[in-house]
Structures are given as structure tokens and as C-alpha cells.
Design an enzyme around this catalytic site. Structure first.
Site, PDB file in Angstrom:
ATOM      1  N   SER A  32       0.829  -1.204   0.000  1.00  0.00           N
ATOM      2  CA  SER A  32       0.000   0.000   0.000  1.00  0.00           C
ATOM      3  C   SER A  32       0.866   1.258   0.000  1.00  0.00           C
ATOM      4  O   SER A  32       1.838   1.369   0.747  1.00  0.00           O
ATOM      5  CB  SER A  32      -0.929   0.025   1.217  1.00  0.00           C
ATOM      6  OG  SER A  32      -1.613   1.263   1.272  1.00  0.00           O
ATOM      7  N   SER A  66      -0.422   4.142   0.867  1.00  0.00           N
ATOM      8  CA  SER A  66      -1.088   5.095   1.754  1.00  0.00           C
ATOM      9  C   SER A  66      -0.149   5.700   2.809  1.00  0.00           C
ATOM     10  O   SER A  66      -0.078   6.928   2.941  1.00  0.00           O
ATOM     11  CB  SER A  66      -2.297   4.435   2.425  1.00  0.00           C
ATOM     12  OG  SER A  66      -2.946   5.326   3.307  1.00  0.00           O
ATOM     13  N   LYS A  81     -14.092  -2.096   5.303  1.00  0.00           N
ATOM     14  CA  LYS A  81     -14.822  -0.877   4.958  1.00  0.00           C
ATOM     15  C   LYS A  81     -16.312  -0.942   5.307  1.00  0.00           C
ATOM     16  O   LYS A  81     -16.906   0.072   5.680  1.00  0.00           O
ATOM     17  CB  LYS A  81     -14.670  -0.572   3.464  1.00  0.00           C
ATOM     18  CG  LYS A  81     -13.295  -0.104   3.057  1.00  0.00           C
ATOM     19  CD  LYS A  81     -13.303   0.283   1.592  1.00  0.00           C
ATOM     20  CE  LYS A  81     -11.955   0.819   1.157  1.00  0.00           C
ATOM     21  NZ  LYS A  81     -11.991   1.325  -0.233  1.00  0.00           N
ATOM     22  N   ASN A 106     -14.003   4.472   4.366  1.00  0.00           N
ATOM     23  CA  ASN A 106     -12.561   4.305   4.164  1.00  0.00           C
ATOM     24  C   ASN A 106     -11.749   5.260   5.032  1.00  0.00           C
ATOM     25  O   ASN A 106     -10.523   5.235   4.989  1.00  0.00           O
ATOM     26  CB  ASN A 106     -12.190   4.494   2.689  1.00  0.00           C
ATOM     27  CG  ASN A 106     -12.046   5.955   2.308  1.00  0.00           C
ATOM     28  OD1 ASN A 106     -12.834   6.802   2.749  1.00  0.00           O
ATOM     29  ND2 ASN A 106     -11.073   6.269   1.480  1.00  0.00           N
ATOM     30  N   GLY A 124     -17.095  -3.373 -13.447  1.00  0.00           N
ATOM     31  CA  GLY A 124     -16.878  -4.011 -12.150  1.00  0.00           C
ATOM     32  C   GLY A 124     -18.172  -4.072 -11.355  1.00  0.00           C
ATOM     33  O   GLY A 124     -19.201  -3.515 -11.765  1.00  0.00           O
ATOM     34  N   GLY A 125     -18.108  -4.746 -10.219  1.00  0.00           N
ATOM     35  CA  GLY A 125     -19.326  -4.926  -9.435  1.00  0.00           C
ATOM     36  C   GLY A 125     -19.108  -4.911  -7.941  1.00  0.00           C
ATOM     37  O   GLY A 125     -19.955  -5.380  -7.175  1.00  0.00           O
ATOM     38  N   GLY A 126     -17.985  -4.351  -7.490  1.00  0.00           N
ATOM     39  CA  GLY A 126     -17.681  -4.334  -6.060  1.00  0.00           C
ATOM     40  C   GLY A 126     -17.877  -2.963  -5.443  1.00  0.00           C
ATOM     41  O   GLY A 126     -18.625  -2.122  -5.942  1.00  0.00           O
ATOM     42  N   GLY A 127     -17.158  -2.733  -4.329  1.00  0.00           N
ATOM     43  CA  GLY A 127     -17.286  -1.474  -3.618  1.00  0.00           C
ATOM     44  C   GLY A 127     -16.825  -0.276  -4.418  1.00  0.00           C
ATOM     45  O   GLY A 127     -17.432   0.799  -4.353  1.00  0.00           O
ATOM     46  N   ALA A 128     -15.741  -0.432  -5.181  1.00  0.00           N
ATOM     47  CA  ALA A 128     -15.242   0.685  -5.995  1.00  0.00           C
ATOM     48  C   ALA A 128     -16.260   1.075  -7.051  1.00  0.00           C
ATOM     49  O   ALA A 128     -16.406   2.263  -7.385  1.00  0.00           O
ATOM     50  CB  ALA A 128     -13.913   0.311  -6.649  1.00  0.00           C
TER      51      ALA A 128
END
Length: 317
Positions: free
Chosen positions: A31, A33, A80, A101, A148-152
Site C-alpha cells: 500500500s 497510503s 470498509k 474508508n 466491475g461490481g464491487g465497492g469501488a
């Protein structure tokens, strides 16, 4: 051996920090971050740091953030959604997307209140705002596409619908049941209007071309029949006459993905996923430091992330 709350506090104290935060999730090794936030804190002359907490133990996390020197946390997968019931307050973005997040604190009547927001939506929005010169010509009043099909994907739909003045939003994904869940969730939270699942090549050929695309899938070569169909549909939409801008959310292990290169070859402006990382991270620090975006070193962060990505790419050669 499992990490205890005292272990986490000891780590912060050993570092001699004035304040510390956490990156709370799993598989955090690569990551960017903590690196991103360190650039900001060093620029502001703050003796702060973000510590990796590789865990899905919510009670451990809740114990750690009670330390008076903790300023908050970045929350990543798989935490999350799991963190939501433990928050005292949520911003509209957090509540509507159904994922947190960013954890930050408010002081109310002498008590620290645990608050959650979702800056992923800001990262998506600002990736377009800061990289597209003419939004009116590029994506306003045009369809958009989310892959896509997720959280993003949910965050992308929220950003497109709330701030980017798009018409219908096409959804393309290898798993139809995930798309159904996305449509259901977004509708229940008030921003699910005009979501269209494009599931066949024929539908894609008959659809008007999108102006904004957000790709929320890993960088892999399609293997299954469903993955190959989703890629075929995406290519048909990329081949439309109008060429807009595509944000490729994937940046691990590199932001230079096969789908991004394909879109670029077809004439699209491609925005790297590191842009979304940068703008969501800057937004996080407005909550933690009290600065405005204008008071944070955006250009310095962008240069540092670009250099870090280049260094990683060289190391793999």
C-alpha cells in the site's frame, strides 16, 4: 502471535510520534497510503505517521483508536463495510455508499466521537476534475460506464451521479448477480436511477458511446467465458466514435494496465489509478489535519507517488 492493543500503542510510542494514525486492513505490504500521508506530514512539519495495522479484528482497532494521540485511520478491505455499525456518526458519502474508508474524530461535550466518511468518491470525482480540460465536451450529458461490481463500482456510480452531470450509467461485469446487487443497493440509497446493465455485445453495439469510464477490476487477462464477454463489451464501447476519459482504478502492482493501454490505443484519455489514490488521500488529511485541500501539497504528493511508482517498476525489470 496476534497483535494486542498495547502492542499497537507501544509501536506508536517507540516511533516517538506526536500523533499517529492507522491503515487498517489486510494485505497492506504494498500500500502507498502511509508513504503518501508521510509526504504531507513532512511538508507540514508534523511529527505524525500512519502505521500499518494488518488485521480484520475490529475490537483491536476500536481499542487502538481510543489512544489520545491517535488522529484517525484509513480503512481498507475487508473492513470498509464491517466498521459501519461501530461509527457514532457518518457523512452523507459514507452512509450512501455503505462503506467507510476514513475514520476521524469530533469532540462533543468532552467526548471523542468516532466518525466515518468515504473519500474514495472524492478521489474518483477529482481524478476527472483535475485531469479533464473540458468536462462539457468530454462527459457532460453523455452516458458513463462503470466496469466491475464491487465497492469501488458503487463509489464510482455515486461520484458520477452526484457530481459529474452524466446521463445513464452503463454497468459491465463478469457476474450478473453482482450487477443486480449494485443496482439494488444504489437504488435503496437514492442514487440508482438510470443504471443499465449491458450484458450482451448486441446491447453494446446499440448503445450510445460513453464519455466517462471508471474501470474497477483487477489487471488480469480474461480467462472465463464471462470475463471474455465483459472485455468484448468493453471494447465495443471503447470503439464508439466519441472518445472521452477513462479512470483506471487499478494501480497495484502498477498503474499501467492492459485495459488502460487498450483504451489509450483506441483514442481515450486514460487517468491512472494513482490519481484517485492521491485525491482521496488528500481529502482524508483535510479531516485529520484541519487544512483545506489548497493548504496541502498536492503537487509534491503527485511527484512523490510518480517517483515511487517508477522506482517500483524499475525494481521489477
Amino acid at each position: 502471535m496476534a497483535l494486542s492493543a498495547q502492542d499497537g500503542i507501544n509501536e506508536a510510542e517507540r516511533a516517538g510520534l506526536d500523533k499517529h494514525g492507522y491503515l487498517f486492513g489486510k494485505k497492506l505490504t504494498h500500500s502507498l497510503s502511509p508513504f503518501l500521508h508521510q509526504v504531507i506530514y513532512d511538508h507540514l512539519n508534523l511529527h505524525w505517521s500512519q502505521l500499518r495495522l494488518d488485521s480484520s479484528d475490529l475490537q483491536l482497532f476500536l481499542d487502538l483508536v481510543q489512544h489520545p494521540s491517535c488522529f484517525g485511520a484509513s480503512v481498507t478491505m475487508p473492513n470498509k463495510v464491517a466498521i459501519i455499525p461501530y461509527l457514532d456518526e457518518m457523512t452523507d458519502e459514507c452512509r450512501d455508499v455503505g462503506a467507510c474508508n476514513t475514520v476521524f474524530f469530533k469532540n462533543r461535550n468532552g467526548r471523542r466521537v468516532l466518525c466515518g466518511t468515504n473519500t474514495d468518491v472524492i478521489g474518483i470525482r477529482d481524478s476527472f476534475f483535475y485531469n479533464v480540460k473540458d468536462p462539457a465536451l468530454t462527459y457532460h450529458d453523455r452516458p458513463a460506464l462503470v466496469i466491475g461490481g464491487g465497492g469501488a463500482a458503487r463509489s464510482a456510480i455515486y461520484a458520477l451521479r452526484k457530481w459529474m452531470n452524466v446521463k445513464e450509467i452503463y454497468l459491465v461485469n463478469r457476474d450478473a448477480s453482482e450487477v443486480e446487487a449494485v443496482i439494488r443497493d444504489c437504488a435503496s440509497r437514492g442514487y440508482g436511477q438510470d443504471l443499465l446493465h449491458i450484458s450482451t455485445a448486441g446491447q453494446a453495439r446499440n448503445a450510445a458511446g460513453p464519455g466517462a469510464i471508471v474501470a474497477c477490476v483487477p489487471d488480469f487477462v480474461p480467462q472465463t467465458a464471462e470475463e471474455k464477454l465483459a472485455r468484448q463489451i468493453t471494447e465495443i464501447l471503447l470503439d464508439k466514435e466519441h472518445k472521452g476519459a477513462m479512470l483506471e482504478m487499478c494501480y497495484n502492482p502498477t498503474p499501467f494496465t492492459a485495459l488502460g493501454m487498450l483504451a489509450e490505443k483506441k483514442g481515450w484519455d486514460v487517468i491512472l489509478g494513482t490519481e484517485a489514490l492521491i485525491w482521496q488521500g488528500l481529502e482524508q488529511d483535510t479531516y485529520w489535519t484541519g487544512n483545506t485541500i489548497e493548504g496541502l501539497p498536492a503537487e509534491k504528493v503527485k511527484a512523490a507517488i510518480a517517483a515511487n511508482v517508477a522506482q517500483r517498476s524499475q525494481a521489477k525489470l
